[in-house]
Structures are given as structure tokens and as C-alpha cells.
Enzyme design. Structure first.
Site, PDB file in Angstrom:
ATOM      1  N   CYS A  65       0.960  -1.209   0.104  1.00 39.52           N
ATOM      2  CA  CYS A  65      -0.115  -0.006   0.107  1.00 39.52           C
ATOM      3  C   CYS A  65       1.075   1.198  -0.134  1.00 39.52           C
ATOM      4  O   CYS A  65       2.198   1.250   0.049  1.00 39.52           O
ATOM      5  CB  CYS A  65      -0.846   0.128   1.162  1.00 39.52           C
ATOM      6  SG  CYS A  65      -0.294   0.382   2.731  1.00 39.52           S
ATOM      7  N   HIS A  98      14.591 -13.721  12.699  1.00 36.64           N
ATOM      8  CA  HIS A  98      14.205 -13.441  14.202  1.00 36.64           C
ATOM      9  C   HIS A  98      12.579 -13.606  14.294  1.00 36.64           C
ATOM     10  O   HIS A  98      12.413 -13.819  15.646  1.00 36.64           O
ATOM     11  CB  HIS A  98      14.795 -12.202  14.624  1.00 36.64           C
ATOM     12  CG  HIS A  98      16.096 -12.166  14.681  1.00 36.64           C
ATOM     13  ND1 HIS A  98      16.971 -11.177  15.095  1.00 36.64           N
ATOM     14  CD2 HIS A  98      17.371 -13.041  14.232  1.00 36.64           C
ATOM     15  CE1 HIS A  98      18.123 -11.440  15.048  1.00 36.64           C
ATOM     16  NE2 HIS A  98      18.528 -12.518  14.427  1.00 36.64           N
TER      17      HIS A  98
END
Length: 144
Positions: A65, A98
């Protein structure tokens, strides 16, 4: 790998530029729209993409977006979704290693095509490290 891709009107152009590149990478794409640059609302494309990732209909998702924030906030309302707003290669890699991000959200008004290509490539190629990071992502859902 099967990947969902989705963009509102602000991200439509960049989504369309990346689709052939992703297909060349051997990715099986599922396009959740928008299908034109006509004004559209980011929740209307972010919710179906997030649902498809949740249900295992696609392995991961790439969304666009204008700022990347709207699709990110919307996707993260879904249980099991770890959508990450990314703006460079390092951030993209760490969200996979992570945080086990399963959707990346790209700010189409603030990045160029080459940067977006690199980030998609990293998102697809990078594996989750597990270990201490698994413990942390297991704490993300709210206890009911």
C-alpha cells in the site's frame, strides 16, 4: 513455494511490476488484487491475503500500500500472522530470521522497483532461525 500477493491502488503498479519477476523465481502466485489503479481500500485486499496465509492456502504473503502501514496493521489482526513492514534488505532479512514473518508489507510510495525485488528475494530465501527467537514469537498471541 506458493505466495499470495495483494495491493491497494497505491501499491498496484509496484505489485504488477514484481509479479513477472516472482514468477521467474519459480513462485506460484495467487493475486488477491487490486486489479487496477482505481481507488480501493487496503483492508479489502489485506484480509483475504492474511486469511489465505492463516489457512495454509499460500505459504507466505507480499502486500503493498502507499506506506505499507495499512496492510500491515490489517494483516496483523489475524491470529498466526506476523506481518512486517519492510523498507530495506536488512530489515527484511531480520524479520524472517528472528520474527518468522509470514507476510511482508512494502511501502510502495517510498521504495523503488529494484529495492522491492531484492526484499522479495530475501523474504523468500531467508529461513527462520528458531532457537531463542521461537520462544519470543510464541509469546505474541494473547492468552485467552
Amino acid at each position: 513455494m506458493k505466495v499470495g500477493i495483494a495491493a491497494d491502488h497505491a501499491g498496484y503498479h509496484l505489485k504488477e511490476l514484481l509479479k513477472p519477476y516472482m514468477e521467474e523465481m519459480g513462485i506460484d502466485l495467487v493475486d488477491f488484487g487490486a486489479f487496477s489503479a482505481e481507488a480501493s481500500d487496503y483492508p479489502d485486499i489485506a484480509h483475504p491475503l492474511a486469511t489465505a496465509v492463516e489457512k495454509g492456502q499460500v505459504d507466505r504473503g507480499v502486500s503493498f500500500c502507499g506506506s505499507g502501514q495499512g496492510v500491515c496493521m490489517t494483516a496483523n489482526k489475524h491470529a498466526g500472522i506476523r506481518a512486517a513492514l519492510v523498507w530495506n534488505e536488512d530489515v527484511t532479512a531480520v524479520t524472517r530470521r528472528h520474527n518468522d514473518a509470514n507476510i511482508i508489507c512494502l511501502p510502495a510510495r517510498y521504495i523503488d522497483e529494484e529495492t522491492a525485488r531484492k526484499m522479495v528475494e530475501i523474504f523468500i530465501a531467508t529461513e527462520f532461525e528458531g532457537g531463542r527467537h521461537l520462544r519470543r514469537i510464541q509469546k505474541i498471541p494473547l492468552a485467552e
